[in-house]
Design an enzyme around this catalytic site. Structure first.
Site, mmCIF file in Angstrom:
data_model
loop_
_atom_site.group_PDB
_atom_site.id
_atom_site.type_symbol
_atom_site.label_atom_id
_atom_site.label_comp_id
_atom_site.label_asym_id
_atom_site.label_seq_id
_atom_site.Cartn_x
_atom_site.Cartn_y
_atom_site.Cartn_z
ATOM 1 N N ASP A 40 0.822 -1.211 0.000
ATOM 2 C CA ASP A 40 0.000 0.000 0.000
ATOM 3 C C ASP A 40 0.854 1.257 0.000
ATOM 4 O O ASP A 40 2.064 1.201 -0.171
ATOM 5 C CB ASP A 40 -1.042 -0.014 1.115
ATOM 6 C CG ASP A 40 -0.493 -0.564 2.405
ATOM 7 O OD1 ASP A 40 0.600 -0.110 2.783
ATOM 8 O OD2 ASP A 40 -1.135 -1.449 2.995
ATOM 9 N N LYS A 62 -4.761 3.386 -2.977
ATOM 10 C CA LYS A 62 -4.597 4.712 -3.577
ATOM 11 C C LYS A 62 -5.012 5.747 -2.549
ATOM 12 O O LYS A 62 -5.760 5.454 -1.625
ATOM 13 C CB LYS A 62 -5.506 4.833 -4.813
ATOM 14 C CG LYS A 62 -4.977 4.071 -6.015
ATOM 15 C CD LYS A 62 -4.431 5.039 -7.072
ATOM 16 C CE LYS A 62 -3.626 4.322 -8.140
ATOM 17 N NZ LYS A 62 -4.426 3.454 -8.980
ATOM 18 N N MET A 187 -2.539 8.397 13.008
ATOM 19 C CA MET A 187 -3.834 8.728 12.409
ATOM 20 C C MET A 187 -4.528 9.828 13.210
ATOM 21 O O MET A 187 -5.738 9.777 13.424
ATOM 22 C CB MET A 187 -4.719 7.472 12.338
ATOM 23 C CG MET A 187 -4.085 6.380 11.514
ATOM 24 S SD MET A 187 -4.945 4.810 11.646
ATOM 25 C CE MET A 187 -4.409 4.234 13.243
#
Ligand code: SAH
Length: 532
Positions: A40, A62, A187
């Site tokens: 990824d 993506k 995150m």
């Protein structure tokens, strides 16, 4: 139906935080041998250079959620490939078991009876702060650290959309705020205003230092610092986006003295992406030096050396090598091919016993020594055909038999001039240079998008090969394709060649060595920044 005995293994491999040299030895080894690689966007693209040419490479993340492969599909894919008997590397950013959903992927393998192995990686949670000069613990500042998910939506883009897990919903801010001296949020960019508010609500001082490290360990690393009170606003102003690691705690202050990776004083080429045009085998010295000065070297394997399939001409010649007075090697590329043909014919270096050898330069002489244990009889002071002609040790070469084994496409000056002087010249093509179309396309795109800061040329042949490669299959001239990217040459001969091709150089190294070339590059960027 296959039995589990014939299943391939799934390797959950940590790619490290970005810097492609931060993958583990085990991880790199598995990349080299895997049949299938599923990766990824947090895995550095340069890592794919280690993979087999024929390996299946599947990109599953993506930047836009629509294009990401959903987690159930990734699970199905890795299991299916392993059941076909293939070895599968599931390459995951950082460490596979730190918020990477590696645990879930391992469970799926376990349930399907597919053997799996875990290869831990360097997690961004520790490495991104380290590359920003922030140690997560320090005797004077922090004796513990905790890694926490900020749970932003961006996370879903790495591997398919999802709802928060049970563990995440249970997050208790009153405990979290005091879980450790240093808090590290992954995150956490989108939720930063909430995170900083909650930590203050639950008793962390508004003065607590905070840093965000975006694209940590990548050459595009950016760092924003502040306090619990100010950081959300600063990050918004700086328009800093995921992926970033957020570090909360006194250790952040250490960056003032420990900043190194993104410090322009010690690493003047920080953030620059620089193309190295040599063939990969020869590129590493330049790449290493560029890296140590802060740049990201881009080794474009645009050229591949392929031995010619028809070996009849060279085989015939090698059998009667002792009838030749001289062999002239115009490239180190010729050496391994000659060595291989001698071996195939049941011959060895003694075939050269009666024949003198000239090499175009020291690198070819070195290859000759290494691979055939032969010493060159003559190496001109400059590595160009003209120098061979001028300095050739035999005063009279009329009637001499001279063999030139070389690329099928090459300059004619050497054989022509030798023949003019009356030598009997035998040119035998033994290899061809091929272009890697995909790499060329990628290079053109990056040039077009202005993502490349400079291109280095270390010899006339690197200029020729480069120009030939990027203009292959394009109607545009090289100068247009290169645009405003800076071009740097190692010396005047290389510069002349570049000019012959209509290229304008930013600078020519005054010392014609690899370190000289890198100094010249630094000087160009320096003048640029003082002018702004
Ligand atoms: N398994 C990974 C984390 C995956 S979760 C690891 O161990 O590093 C994805 C989050 O990791 C991103 O949203 C970001 O917060 C963080 N991250 C991953 N790579 C990063 C990098 N190079 N710089 C900053 N943050 C990064």
């Amino acid at each position: 139906m296959s039995t589990s005995n014939s299943f391939g293994t799934v390797y959950l491999v940590g790619a490290g935080p970005g810097d492609p040299q931060l993958i583990t030895v085990r991880g790199k080894e598995l990349l080299r041998t895997a049949d299938v690689i599923v990766y990824d966007r947090l895995a550095h693209p340069a890592l794919l250079q280690h993979t087999r040419k024929d390996a299946e490479k599947v990109y599953v993340g993506k930047a836009s959620a629509n294009h990401a492969m959903r987690q159930p599909d990734i699970n199905a894919l890795i299991v299916a490939r392993a059941q076909e008997g293939k070895s599968v590397v599931r390459l995951k950013g950082g460490d596979p078991f730190v918020f990477g959903r590696g645990g879930e992927e391992a469970e799926v393998c376990h349930e399907a009876g597919v053997p799996f192995e875990i290869v831990p990686g360097v997690t961004s949670a520790i490495a991104a702060p380290a590359y920003a000069g922030i140690p997560v613990t320090h005797r004077d500042a922090a004796s513990s650290f905790a890694i926490v998910t900020g749970h932003e939506r961006d996370d879903s883009r790495e591997s398919g959309t999802r709802a928060p897990g049970v563990a995440e919903q249970r997050r208790d801010w009153s405990k979290l705020a005091h879980a450790a001296d240093t808090l590290i949020f992954l995150m956490g960019v989108e939720a930063l205003p909430e995170i900083t508010a909650r930590l203050q609500e639950h008793g962390r001082s508004p003065e607590t230092p905070v840093a965000l490290v975006q694209w940590g360990t990548w050459t595009r690393q950016r760092v924003v610092t502040g306090t619990l009170e100010t950081i959300a606003e600063r990050v918004r102003e700086a328009n800093l986006k995921p992926p970033a690691v957020c570090i909360v705690g006194d250790v952040v202050k250490l960056r003032e003295s420990l900043k190194w990776f993104d410090d322009p004083n010690t690493r003047p080429l920080f953030g620059k992406r620089i193309v190295v045009t040599r063939a990969r085998e020869q590129a590493s010295a330049l790449s290493d030096l560029l890296r140590s000065r802060g740049a990201e070297p881009l080794e474009f394997p645009v050229i591949r050396i392929a031995p010619l399939e028809d070996t009849t001409p060279i085989d015939a010649i090698l059998r009667i090598l002792d009838t030749f007075d001289w062999v002239i090697l115009t490239s180190a590329n010729a050496v391994p091919i000659l060595a291989a043909r001698l071996r195939a014919l049941g011959l060895d270096s003694r075939a050269f016993a009666k024949t003198k050898i000239a090499t175009i330069g020291p690198a070819t002489a070195e290859a000759l020594q290494q691979q055939l244990s032969l010493r060159a009889d003559f190496v001109p002071t400059e590595a160009v055909a003209e120098a061979i002609l001028e300095q050739f040790p035999d005063a009279d070469i009329a009637g001499k038999r001279i063999l030139i084994p070389r690329a099928s496409e090459a300059r004619e000056i050497l054989p022509d001039k030798l023949a003019e002087k009356g030598a009997m010249v035998f040119v035998v093509p033994i290899y061809e240079t091929l272009f890697d179309g995909e790499a060329v396309e990628e290079l053109r795109t990056q040039l077009h998008e202005g993502e490349i800061d400079a291109i280095t040329f270390t010899s006339s042949s690197t200029v020729r090969n480069f120009v030939q490669a990027i203009t292959e299959g394009s109607d545009l001239p090289a100068s247009t394709l290169i645009g405003t990217t800076k071009l740097v040459a190692i010396g005047p001969i290389t510069a002349d060649t570049a000019q012959e091709f209509g290229l304008t150089l930013a600078t020519v190294a005054s010392e014609h060595t690899i370190p000289g070339l890198v100094s010249a590059l630094e000087a160009t960027f320096q003048t640029e920044s003082t002018h702004v």
